[in-house]
Design a protein around this motif. Structure first.
Motif, mmCIF file in Angstrom:
data_model
loop_
_atom_site.group_PDB
_atom_site.id
_atom_site.type_symbol
_atom_site.label_atom_id
_atom_site.label_comp_id
_atom_site.label_asym_id
_atom_site.label_seq_id
_atom_site.Cartn_x
_atom_site.Cartn_y
_atom_site.Cartn_z
ATOM 1 N N LEU A 1 0.527 -1.093 0.029
ATOM 2 C CA LEU A 1 -0.263 -0.278 -0.046
ATOM 3 C C LEU A 1 0.622 1.062 -0.243
ATOM 4 C CD1 LEU A 1 -3.167 -0.660 1.874
ATOM 5 C CD2 LEU A 1 -3.855 0.275 0.010
ATOM 6 N N ARG A 2 1.739 1.295 0.754
ATOM 7 C CA ARG A 2 3.121 2.891 0.937
ATOM 8 C C ARG A 2 4.438 2.164 0.295
ATOM 9 N NH1 ARG A 2 1.646 6.636 3.946
ATOM 10 N NH2 ARG A 2 3.999 6.358 5.096
ATOM 11 N N GLY A 3 4.197 1.013 -0.808
ATOM 12 C CA GLY A 3 5.470 1.316 -1.827
ATOM 13 C C GLY A 3 6.494 0.371 -0.899
ATOM 14 N N ASN A 4 6.352 0.224 0.115
ATOM 15 C CA ASN A 4 7.602 -0.291 1.177
ATOM 16 C C ASN A 4 8.303 -2.090 0.526
ATOM 17 O OD1 ASN A 4 7.767 1.295 3.056
ATOM 18 N ND2 ASN A 4 5.817 0.854 3.531
ATOM 19 N N ILE A 5 7.674 -2.294 -0.613
ATOM 20 C CA ILE A 5 8.854 -3.435 -0.957
ATOM 21 C C ILE A 5 9.336 -2.988 -2.626
ATOM 22 C CG2 ILE A 5 8.716 -5.424 -1.371
ATOM 23 C CD1 ILE A 5 6.565 -6.700 -0.652
ATOM 24 N N GLU B 1 15.395 -4.940 -8.074
ATOM 25 C CA GLU B 1 14.778 -3.646 -10.082
ATOM 26 C C GLU B 1 12.993 -3.596 -9.150
ATOM 27 O OE1 GLU B 1 15.404 -6.329 -12.671
ATOM 28 O OE2 GLU B 1 15.917 -7.894 -12.007
ATOM 29 N N ARG B 2 12.347 -3.902 -8.576
ATOM 30 C CA ARG B 2 11.466 -4.078 -7.915
ATOM 31 C C ARG B 2 10.567 -4.436 -9.550
ATOM 32 N NH1 ARG B 2 8.517 1.712 -6.065
ATOM 33 N NH2 ARG B 2 8.783 1.085 -3.612
ATOM 34 N N ARG B 3 10.798 -5.805 -9.591
ATOM 35 C CA ARG B 3 10.730 -6.378 -10.206
ATOM 36 C C ARG B 3 10.041 -8.114 -9.959
ATOM 37 N NH1 ARG B 3 11.897 -11.271 -13.265
ATOM 38 N NH2 ARG B 3 14.505 -10.968 -12.513
ATOM 39 N N PHE B 4 8.677 -7.893 -10.036
ATOM 40 C CA PHE B 4 7.782 -8.948 -8.915
ATOM 41 C C PHE B 4 7.190 -10.230 -10.838
ATOM 42 C CE2 PHE B 4 7.065 -5.337 -7.674
ATOM 43 C CZ PHE B 4 7.298 -5.617 -6.045
ATOM 44 N N PRO B 5 8.389 -11.510 -10.115
ATOM 45 C CA PRO B 5 8.209 -12.796 -10.893
ATOM 46 C C PRO B 5 6.838 -13.670 -10.731
ATOM 47 C CG PRO B 5 9.865 -12.691 -10.135
ATOM 48 C CD PRO B 5 9.301 -11.827 -9.948
ATOM 49 N N THR B 6 6.049 -12.654 -11.130
ATOM 50 C CA THR B 6 4.303 -13.397 -10.678
ATOM 51 C C THR B 6 3.738 -14.166 -11.116
ATOM 52 O OG1 THR B 6 3.060 -11.296 -10.517
ATOM 53 C CG2 THR B 6 4.492 -12.619 -8.277
ATOM 54 N N LYS B 7 2.539 -14.829 -11.611
ATOM 55 C CA LYS B 7 2.185 -15.095 -12.310
ATOM 56 C C LYS B 7 1.827 -14.029 -13.361
ATOM 57 C CE LYS B 7 0.818 -19.403 -11.225
ATOM 58 N NZ LYS B 7 -0.872 -20.516 -11.198
#
Length: 760
Positions: A389-393, A616-622
Motif C-alpha cells: 500500500l505504501r510502496g514498502n517493497i 529492481e522492483r520486478r515481481f516474477p508472479t503469474k
C-alpha cells in the motif's frame, strides 16, 4: 575442566518460578555462555572454537540463520549460538560401549535433554530386526542395508528423504539429486514445519518465497514491526540490528501474545554502555491474542486507505495487481470484530497507525507466531498488502523479513529440497545430469507421516534433525515411524528419533560444522545461505570427533553409489573427493549461482543471491506484478472454559535440542513442564499459581490428546491464551491441524482445556 554427562535424568517435578525479566543478554548471557562452553569443551577448546564462529575464515554457526555484516566482531556469536557450538564441539563421546549398555527401550525412556548431553556419536550403528540394542556396523554394510531396502520397494515413492536445515548446500544438492535419480520427489524438510507458510504467501504475492531486506535495510528503516517472533531467544544477534536501527532513529512495534525480554531492552555485551544500561527497543507493544494478526493488519490497511495521501498511488498503479478487490475487502474491516480478534484497545491500534503513517520506510519481521496457524498464509498475504500500500517493497530500508530459524534451511530449499519443485528447476537438473526426474509432487512432512502411518512409505531417511521430536501428534507420528521397514538418521548426537525406529535402523555419524573436513581432494569447505539470501563458506577447524565419521556429502555420494550402481552416470566419487565439483554443477543448475567457486574465492564474505523485487522492483508472479489479495479475515474461536495454546521454545533450547532446564528470561528454573496462563484466566478456571494441570487438546472430530503434569504459572499472557514448551506439547497438535495452502502444522493455535492433574 570438561564435566561428565548426567548419569540419570534430572528431576523436573517442581520447577522454580520467579518474575520474568525485562532485559536480554548482558553479563548473565556472558556468564552462562562461558559456563556451558567450559562444561562441554574446556577452556582452551572454547577459545579455539568460539573465535571462529561466523568469521569469514571460520564456520557458520549451526544455530540460527541470522546474517553477519561485512565487518565482524571478534565474538560474532550470541549465547544460544555458543550453546549450539559447545554441544557440537563437546569432548563427550557416545561410543559403541554406550549403546551396548543402553537398549533402545532404555533410550526411549530418556528425556531429550539427557540424550543430547551424552555427546558426539563416534561409530555407525545398526539395529537389526528383532534386536534390542544398536551394534557397530561398517560403513560398507550400512550402505548395503540401505540399498537392500530401497531395492525391495514396489515404487521409489515408498521412500522418504527428509532434510534438516543444518545440512549444507553441497549435501542438500546431492541428496535431492540422488532422490530424483532414484525416482521420487519425497523430499520433506524442516521448512514444511516453520516458514512454508511464508514461502507460499510470498511466492504468490511478490514472486519469490524469501525475504526482501538486508541488514543495511534494517539499519536505515523508519519503522520495524516485529510480529510473532521472540528474537531474544530464537535469533539473539537480531537484537544488535534492532539496536543499531533504534540509534539511527527507527521506531519498533512488537506484536506478540507474550511480553519478551529481548524486545523490551537489549544489554549488548559488545559495548560497556550496552552492558551497564542497554537500549530500550520496543516503542509500542501490541499484546495480541493468538491468531489475531490478520485482523490487525487488515484494519491497519483499512485505516491507511481512509487517510488522504497515505497510499503510494504511483507504486500501486505501476507495480501491483488486484488492488480494487483488495481495497473493497479492506474497507469492509470492522472495528468491533478486530478488537475481539486481537484483544487490543482501539487507542493502541490508532497509535500504531500514527507510527505507520509517519514512516517512509517500513519493514515487517515475523517468525512462527505468524506461520503456524490454519490461516497463516492469508495472514502473511495481508502483511504483504500492508507493505504494498505504501510502496514498502523494493525500496531501501523497507520490505518483508521472514526470520528463518535453522542455519541453512533457506539454502536447502534453494538447492532443490522441495516436494513440489518447479518445472524449470527439474528441466535444468535433468539437462545437467542426463536423468529423468519425476514430475509428480512428493510428500511434505505431514503427508510423509500419513504415508508411513498408512503403509504407503516403508523407508525413512533423515539428513540431520530430530524428526520424531519436531513433528506434531507425537503418539501418531511415533506409531507411524515404527511401521517403517528401515529408518536411517545422519546425526552428530543422540535425540529422540534414534529411540523410535523402524523394523531395522541405522545411525550414520557425520561431521559437524566445527569439524575439519579432509577428503581425497584435500581440505574441503561447504556453503550455506542465510535468512537474507547471502551465500558464504563454512570451514570447520577442529579434528573430527572420531576417525569413523563421514561428511554429509560423502554419506550421500556413497549411498548413491551403493543404491544406483553402475547404472548412474553421475560422478558421485568425484563429488565426494572435491566439493568444488558439486558447486560447479550447482552453478549450472540453480539461478544466481553462476561462477559459484570463483565468487567465493574473490570474496571470503560470500555473495548475495538475486532478488528481483528487492533489486529492481520486478515481481516474477503469474501476473508479472506484485499481487494484492483479498482473503476473508479469520481468527481462532475458542469455546467457553478453554484456552488457546501456543507451543514455544525456552531460552535453554534450540528447536528440539534442549541445552538446560531453565528459561531465564521468563523466570522458570529447573523444569520444562510448565504452562503459562494469565492470572485472571487461571483463577477463573480454578487453578492457583503452582497447581498442576493436565493439558487436553480438543479437535474438531471430537478426539482429545493429553499432556499430563504441567505446573501452572500465572503469567502476563494475552487473555484467553496460554503457552508451553515443545516438544513436550507436540503431543497435543493433531496431525490434520495444518495451515491452508502450506500444510504447516498449526502448533501456535491449539484449543485446550486444563484438568486438575494427579501429578503433584
Amino acid at each position: 575442566m570438561v564435566s561428565k554427562p548426567p548419569a540419570g535424568d534430572p528431576v523436573q517435578d517442581a520447577p522454580q518460578v520467579q518474575a520474568p525479566q525485562h532485559a536480554a543478554a548482558g553479563l548473565p548471557a556472558i556468564g552462562h555462555t562461558l559456563k556451558v562452553a567450559r562444561q562441554q569443551m574446556g577452556v582452551r577448546r572454547t577459545a579455539q572454537t568460539l573465535l571462529k564462529v561466523n568469521q569469514k575464515d571460520g564456520f557458520d554457526c549451526p544455530g540460527c540463520a541470522w546474517p553477519e555484516g561485512d565487518k565482524r566482531h571478534l565474538a560474532e556469536f550470541c549465547e544460544n549460538g555458543a550453546k549450539a557450538v559447545a554441544e557440537e564441539a563437546t569432548l563427550r563421546r557416545v561410543t559403541p560401549a554406550f549403546f551396548a549398555a543402553h537398549p533402545v527401550a532404555d533410550l526411549a525412556t530418556r528425556s531429550g535433554y539427557w540424550l543430547g548431553q551424552q555427546g558426539r556419536i563416534t561409530h555407525p550403528m545398526y539395529l537389526p530386526e528383532g534386536a534390542d540394542r544398536y551394534e557397530p556396523v561398517t560403513w560398507e554394510r550400512a550402505f548395503a542395508i540401505i540399498a537392500e531396502e530401497l531395492a525391495a520397494l514396489d515404487s521409489p515413492d515408498e521412500a522418504v528423504f527428509y532434510t534438516s536445515g543444518r545440512t549444507s548446500n553441497e549435501a542438500a544438492f546431492l541428496l535431492q539429486l540422488f532422490a530424483r535419480e532414484f525416482g521420487t520427489n519425497n523430499l520433506p524438510d524442516c521448512s514444511n514445519m516453520c516458514h512454508e507458510s511464508s514461502g507460499s504467501a510470498l511466492t504468490e504475492t511478490i514472486g519469490i518465497g524469501k525475504g526482501s531486506v538486508s541488514l543495511e535495510d534494517l539499519h536505515r528503516a523508519d519503522l520495524i514491526i516485529v510480529a510473532g517472533q521472540n528474537p531474544g531467544t530464537n535469533h539473539p544477534r537480531m537484537l544488535s540490528a534492532l539496536e543499531k536501527a533504534k540509534a539511527a532513529g527507527a521506531r519498533i512495534i512488537s506484536v506478540n501474545p507474550l511480553p519478551e525480554a529481548g524486545l523490551e531492552r537489549f544489554k549488548n555485551p559488545q559495548t560497556p554502555q550496552g552492558m551497564l544500561k542497554g537500549a530500550a527497543l520496543t516503542d509500542l507493544f501490541l499484546q495480541i491474542r493468538i491468531g489475531g494478526d490478520q485482523a490487525l493488519f487488515r484494519l491497519l490497511n483499512k485505516l491507511v486507505l481512509e487517510t488522504a495521501g497515505a497510499v503510494d498511488e504511483e507504486f500501486v498503479r505501476e507495480h501491483t495487481h488486484g488492488y480494487e478487490e483488495f481495497a473493497a475487502a479492506a474497507r469492509a474491516a470492522d472495528w468491533d470484530e478486530t478488537l475481539a480478534a486481537t484483544g487490543l484497545e482501539r487507542g493502541e491500534i490508532e497509535r500504531a497507525l500514527r507510527m505507520v503513517l509517519a514512516s517512509e520506510r517500513t519493514i515487517v519481521c515475523w517468525a512462527m507466531g505468524l506461520t503456524q496457524h490454519k490461516h497463516s498464509v492469508p495472514t502473511i498475504r495481508e502483511v504483504v498488502n500492508f507493505l504494498l500500500l505504501r510502496g514498502n517493497i523494493g525500496r531501501p530500508g523497507a520490505g518483508v523479513c521472514p526470520v528463518r530459524g535453522h542455519s541453512n534451511v533457506q539454502g536447502d530449499r534453494t538447492m532443490g529440497i522441495f516436494e513440489r519443485p518447479s518445472a524449470a528447476f527439474l528441466d535444468a537438473l535433468d539437462k545437467e545430469f542426463g536423468i529423468a526426474s519425476p514430475r509428480h509432487h512428493g510428500f511434505d512432512v505431514v503427508r510423509s507421516i500419513q504415508a508411513l502411518r498408512d503403509g504407503e512409505a516403508k523407508v525413512f531417511f533423515a539428513m540431520g534433525g530430530n524428526f520424531v521430536g519436531a513433528t506434531p501428534d507425537t503418539e501418531v507420528t511415533e506409531a507411524a515411524v515404527r511401521r517403517a521397514r528401515l529408518t536411517v538418521h545422519v546425526s552428530t548426537k543422540l535425540n529422540r528419533s534414534h529411540a523410535v525406529t523402524g523394523t531395522r535402523a541405522l545411525i550414520l555419524p557425520t561431521l559437524g560444522r566445527t569439524d575439519k573436513d579432509v577428503q581425497a581432494g584435500g581440505r574441503q569447505f561447504v556453503t550455506v545461505e542465510d535468512s537474507m539470501g547471502l551465500v558464504h563458506a563454512s570451514r570447520g577447524n577442529l579434528p573430527p570427533a572420531s576417525p569413523h565419521l563421514l561428511s554429509e556429502p560423502a554419506i550421500v555420494a556413497r549411498m548413491a553409489r551403493a543404491v544406483l550402481g553402475e547404472a548412474s552416470a553421475t560422478p558421485w566419487e568425484e563429488f565426494e573427493k572435491d566439493y568444488a565439483t558439486i558447486r560447479d554443477r550447482i552453478a549450472r543448475v540453480v539461478p544466481g549461482f553462476e561462477g559459484f567457486n570463483a565468487r567465493l574465492a574473490a570474496d571470503p564474505g560470500g555473495f548475495a543471491l538475486p532478488h528481483a523485487p528487492r533489486d529492481e522492483r520486478r515481481f516474477p508472479t503469474k501476473t508479472g506484478k506484485a499481487n494484492f489479495t483479498a482473503a476473508p479475515v479469520e481468527y481462532p474461536r475458542v469455546p467457553e472454559g478453554r484456552l488457546l495454546l501456543q507451543t514455544l521454545r525456552s531460552h535453554d533450547q534450540y528447536n528440539t535440542t534442549i541445552y538446560g532446564l531453565d528459561d531465564r528470561y521468563r523466570g522458570i528454573k529447573g523444569g520444562r513442564r510448565v504452562v503459562l496462563v494469565h492470572p485472571e484466566d487461571a483463577r477463573a478456571l480454578g487453578f492457583a499459581d503452582g497447581s498442576y494441570a493436565d493439558l487436553v487438546s480438543e479437535w474438531r472430530d471430537g478426539s482429545e490428546r493429553r499432556a499430563p503434569g504441567f505446573r501452572v504459572v500465572h503469567y502476563p499472557t494475552a487473555r484467553g491464551c496460554a503457552a508451553a514448551y515443545y516438544p513436550e506439547t507436540n503431543v497435543l497438535v493433531p496431525l490434520e491441524s495444518t495451515a491452508d495452502v502450506s500444510n504447516t502444522p498449526a502448533s501456535k493455535s491449539v484449543v485446550v482445556r486444563l484438568e486438575q492433574s494427579p501429578t503433584v
